[in-house]
Design a protein around this motif. Sequence first.
Motif, PDB file in Angstrom:
ATOM      1  N   GLY A  34       5.503  62.455 -49.088  1.00  0.00           N
ATOM      2  CA  GLY A  34       6.378  61.320 -49.340  1.00  0.00           C
ATOM      3  C   GLY A  34       5.918  60.078 -48.609  1.00  0.00           C
ATOM      4  N   ASP A  35       6.199  58.974 -49.217  1.00  0.00           N
ATOM      5  CA  ASP A  35       5.917  57.673 -48.624  1.00  0.00           C
ATOM      6  C   ASP A  35       7.159  57.225 -47.857  1.00  0.00           C
ATOM      7  OD1 ASP A  35       4.310  55.305 -48.288  1.00  0.00           O
ATOM      8  OD2 ASP A  35       5.592  54.301 -49.754  1.00  0.00           O
ATOM      9  N   GLU A  36       7.065  56.116 -47.150  1.00  0.00           N
ATOM     10  CA  GLU A  36       8.240  55.579 -46.457  1.00  0.00           C
ATOM     11  C   GLU A  36       9.319  55.175 -47.453  1.00  0.00           C
ATOM     12  OE1 GLU A  36       6.707  52.469 -44.001  1.00  0.00           O
ATOM     13  OE2 GLU A  36       5.792  53.876 -42.593  1.00  0.00           O
ATOM     14  N   GLU A  37       8.903  54.781 -48.647  1.00  0.00           N
ATOM     15  CA  GLU A  37       9.847  54.454 -49.713  1.00  0.00           C
ATOM     16  C   GLU A  37       9.962  55.673 -50.635  1.00  0.00           C
ATOM     17  OE1 GLU A  37       9.397  50.699 -51.746  1.00  0.00           O
ATOM     18  OE2 GLU A  37       8.122  49.984 -50.118  1.00  0.00           O
ATOM     19  N   PRO A  38      11.181  56.173 -50.872  1.00  0.00           N
ATOM     20  CA  PRO A  38      11.357  57.392 -51.663  1.00  0.00           C
ATOM     21  C   PRO A  38      10.820  57.310 -53.093  1.00  0.00           C
ATOM     22  CG  PRO A  38      13.405  56.796 -50.564  1.00  0.00           C
ATOM     23  CD  PRO A  38      12.436  55.680 -50.334  1.00  0.00           C
ATOM     24  N   ALA A  39      10.656  56.131 -53.632  1.00  0.00           N
ATOM     25  CA  ALA A  39      10.171  55.986 -55.006  1.00  0.00           C
ATOM     26  C   ALA A  39       8.661  56.203 -55.110  1.00  0.00           C
ATOM     27  CB  ALA A  39      10.531  54.604 -55.546  1.00  0.00           C
ATOM     28  N   PHE A  40       7.982  56.351 -53.976  1.00  0.00           N
ATOM     29  CA  PHE A  40       6.529  56.495 -53.973  1.00  0.00           C
ATOM     30  C   PHE A  40       6.110  57.754 -53.227  1.00  0.00           C
ATOM     31  CE2 PHE A  40       7.295  52.009 -54.532  1.00  0.00           C
ATOM     32  CZ  PHE A  40       6.414  51.670 -55.535  1.00  0.00           C
ATOM     33  N   VAL A  41       4.913  58.233 -53.544  1.00  0.00           N
ATOM     34  CA  VAL A  41       4.289  59.333 -52.808  1.00  0.00           C
ATOM     35  C   VAL A  41       2.864  58.923 -52.452  1.00  0.00           C
ATOM     36  CG1 VAL A  41       5.663  61.166 -53.857  1.00  0.00           C
ATOM     37  CG2 VAL A  41       3.496  60.510 -54.899  1.00  0.00           C
ATOM     38  N   LEU A  42       2.313  59.603 -51.464  1.00  0.00           N
ATOM     39  CA  LEU A  42       0.927  59.391 -51.076  1.00  0.00           C
ATOM     40  C   LEU A  42       0.109  60.590 -51.523  1.00  0.00           C
ATOM     41  CD1 LEU A  42       1.457  58.091 -47.446  1.00  0.00           C
ATOM     42  CD2 LEU A  42       0.940  56.727 -49.469  1.00  0.00           C
ATOM     43  N   LEU A  43      -1.010  60.337 -52.166  1.00  0.00           N
ATOM     44  CA  LEU A  43      -1.941  61.383 -52.576  1.00  0.00           C
ATOM     45  C   LEU A  43      -3.168  61.264 -51.687  1.00  0.00           C
ATOM     46  CD1 LEU A  43      -1.868  60.907 -56.460  1.00  0.00           C
ATOM     47  CD2 LEU A  43      -0.532  62.498 -55.103  1.00  0.00           C
ATOM     48  N   PHE A  44      -3.459  62.326 -50.942  1.00  0.00           N
ATOM     49  CA  PHE A  44      -4.627  62.354 -50.075  1.00  0.00           C
ATOM     50  C   PHE A  44      -5.665  63.274 -50.702  1.00  0.00           C
ATOM     51  CE2 PHE A  44      -1.208  61.459 -46.983  1.00  0.00           C
ATOM     52  CZ  PHE A  44      -1.710  60.312 -46.397  1.00  0.00           C
ATOM     53  N   SER A  45      -6.889  62.795 -50.796  1.00  0.00           N
ATOM     54  CA  SER A  45      -7.985  63.624 -51.274  1.00  0.00           C
ATOM     55  C   SER A  45      -9.212  63.337 -50.407  1.00  0.00           C
ATOM     56  CB  SER A  45      -8.281  63.368 -52.750  1.00  0.00           C
ATOM     57  OG  SER A  45      -8.609  62.017 -52.971  1.00  0.00           O
ATOM     58  N   PHE A  46     -10.194  64.210 -50.498  1.00  0.00           N
ATOM     59  CA  PHE A  46     -11.414  64.079 -49.706  1.00  0.00           C
ATOM     60  C   PHE A  46     -12.588  64.107 -50.670  1.00  0.00           C
ATOM     61  CE2 PHE A  46     -14.713  66.383 -47.103  1.00  0.00           C
ATOM     62  CZ  PHE A  46     -15.054  65.289 -46.321  1.00  0.00           C
ATOM     63  N   ASP A  47     -13.383  63.034 -50.687  1.00  0.00           N
ATOM     64  CA  ASP A  47     -14.493  62.960 -51.641  1.00  0.00           C
ATOM     65  C   ASP A  47     -15.811  63.485 -51.076  1.00  0.00           C
ATOM     66  OD1 ASP A  47     -15.446  60.948 -49.977  1.00  0.00           O
ATOM     67  OD2 ASP A  47     -15.296  59.351 -51.466  1.00  0.00           O
ATOM     68  N   GLY A  48     -15.750  64.143 -49.926  1.00  0.00           N
ATOM     69  CA  GLY A  48     -16.956  64.673 -49.292  1.00  0.00           C
ATOM     70  C   GLY A  48     -17.516  63.760 -48.225  1.00  0.00           C
ATOM     71  N   LYS A  49     -17.099  62.484 -48.266  1.00  0.00           N
ATOM     72  CA  LYS A  49     -17.593  61.513 -47.289  1.00  0.00           C
ATOM     73  C   LYS A  49     -16.460  60.799 -46.549  1.00  0.00           C
ATOM     74  CE  LYS A  49     -21.691  60.552 -50.006  1.00  0.00           C
ATOM     75  NZ  LYS A  49     -22.431  59.583 -50.800  1.00  0.00           N
ATOM     76  N   ARG A  50     -15.311  60.704 -47.226  1.00  0.00           N
ATOM     77  CA  ARG A  50     -14.200  59.963 -46.608  1.00  0.00           C
ATOM     78  C   ARG A  50     -12.869  60.406 -47.201  1.00  0.00           C
ATOM     79  NH1 ARG A  50     -12.240  55.765 -49.846  1.00  0.00           N
ATOM     80  NH2 ARG A  50     -13.428  55.512 -51.746  1.00  0.00           N
ATOM     81  N   LEU A  51     -11.800  60.071 -46.493  1.00  0.00           N
ATOM     82  CA  LEU A  51     -10.442  60.334 -46.967  1.00  0.00           C
ATOM     83  C   LEU A  51     -10.070  59.263 -47.980  1.00  0.00           C
ATOM     84  CD1 LEU A  51      -7.738  61.928 -46.578  1.00  0.00           C
ATOM     85  CD2 LEU A  51      -7.116  60.177 -44.913  1.00  0.00           C
ATOM     86  N   VAL A  52      -9.529  59.682 -49.115  1.00  0.00           N
ATOM     87  CA  VAL A  52      -9.069  58.746 -50.149  1.00  0.00           C
ATOM     88  C   VAL A  52      -7.554  58.843 -50.197  1.00  0.00           C
ATOM     89  CG1 VAL A  52      -9.160  58.140 -52.591  1.00  0.00           C
ATOM     90  CG2 VAL A  52     -11.203  59.081 -51.456  1.00  0.00           C
ATOM     91  N   THR A  53      -6.884  57.702 -50.045  1.00  0.00           N
ATOM     92  CA  THR A  53      -5.424  57.664 -50.059  1.00  0.00           C
ATOM     93  C   THR A  53      -4.959  56.790 -51.213  1.00  0.00           C
ATOM     94  OG1 THR A  53      -5.424  57.811 -47.651  1.00  0.00           O
ATOM     95  CG2 THR A  53      -3.359  57.164 -48.697  1.00  0.00           C
ATOM     96  N   GLU A  54      -4.079  57.355 -52.048  1.00  0.00           N
ATOM     97  CA  GLU A  54      -3.509  56.606 -53.165  1.00  0.00           C
ATOM     98  C   GLU A  54      -1.996  56.581 -53.005  1.00  0.00           C
ATOM     99  OE1 GLU A  54      -5.212  57.690 -57.181  1.00  0.00           O
ATOM    100  OE2 GLU A  54      -5.899  59.376 -55.931  1.00  0.00           O
ATOM    101  N   ARG A  55      -1.380  55.450 -53.232  1.00  0.00           N
ATOM    102  CA  ARG A  55       0.078  55.321 -53.222  1.00  0.00           C
ATOM    103  C   ARG A  55       0.514  55.127 -54.667  1.00  0.00           C
ATOM    104  NH1 ARG A  55       3.970  50.726 -52.085  1.00  0.00           N
ATOM    105  NH2 ARG A  55       5.771  51.740 -51.137  1.00  0.00           N
ATOM    106  N   VAL A  56       1.277  56.077 -55.180  1.00  0.00           N
ATOM    107  CA  VAL A  56       1.682  56.031 -56.583  1.00  0.00           C
ATOM    108  C   VAL A  56       3.187  56.257 -56.705  1.00  0.00           C
ATOM    109  CG1 VAL A  56      -0.559  56.813 -57.445  1.00  0.00           C
ATOM    110  CG2 VAL A  56       1.208  58.476 -56.957  1.00  0.00           C
ATOM    111  N   ALA A  57       3.735  55.850 -57.826  1.00  0.00           N
ATOM    112  CA  ALA A  57       5.161  56.068 -58.088  1.00  0.00           C
ATOM    113  C   ALA A  57       5.424  57.570 -58.177  1.00  0.00           C
ATOM    114  CB  ALA A  57       5.580  55.377 -59.373  1.00  0.00           C
ATOM    115  N   ALA A  58       6.480  58.022 -57.538  1.00  0.00           N
ATOM    116  CA  ALA A  58       6.805  59.456 -57.492  1.00  0.00           C
ATOM    117  C   ALA A  58       7.004  60.037 -58.883  1.00  0.00           C
ATOM    118  CB  ALA A  58       8.040  59.690 -56.628  1.00  0.00           C
ATOM    119  N   ASP A  59       7.602  59.273 -59.794  1.00  0.00           N
ATOM    120  CA  ASP A  59       7.866  59.832 -61.124  1.00  0.00           C
ATOM    121  C   ASP A  59       6.602  59.997 -61.973  1.00  0.00           C
ATOM    122  OD1 ASP A  59       7.448  57.191 -61.800  1.00  0.00           O
ATOM    123  OD2 ASP A  59       9.435  56.869 -62.641  1.00  0.00           O
TER     124      ASP A  59
END
Length: 101
Positions: A34-59
């Motif tokens: 969950g993000d600080e705002e309930p309408a959003f979530v954070l997606l964490f992925s690893f591309d082999g070299k770095r952390l990738v963070t995406e903030r997207v709408a929860a729905d």
Amino acid sequence: MLLYDPLVLRLFLPTCDVAQLKEFFGPVQKFICGDEEPAFVLLFSFDGKRLVTERVAADTVFPAMKEANATEVLPAANNDNSDSKDNTTQQEKKPPRRFFY
């Protein structure tokens, strides 16, 4: 199964180096928290070299949230003070859930 506190996870992952991220992610493609705002979530992925963070709408990640919000139907107000049937709008009927084992 390992459980992580989402508040800790979103603070911890950005501090990890490449070796730690590789060990932490292992075969997992994405972590969702969950993000600080309930309408959003954070997606964490690893591309082999770095952390990738995406903030997207929860729905967009959990379509059932959008469906649930869209199908809520409230009763209409009945101000005619008559003894007739309750004048409420019909709720949308959902198909029964089916579970396969």
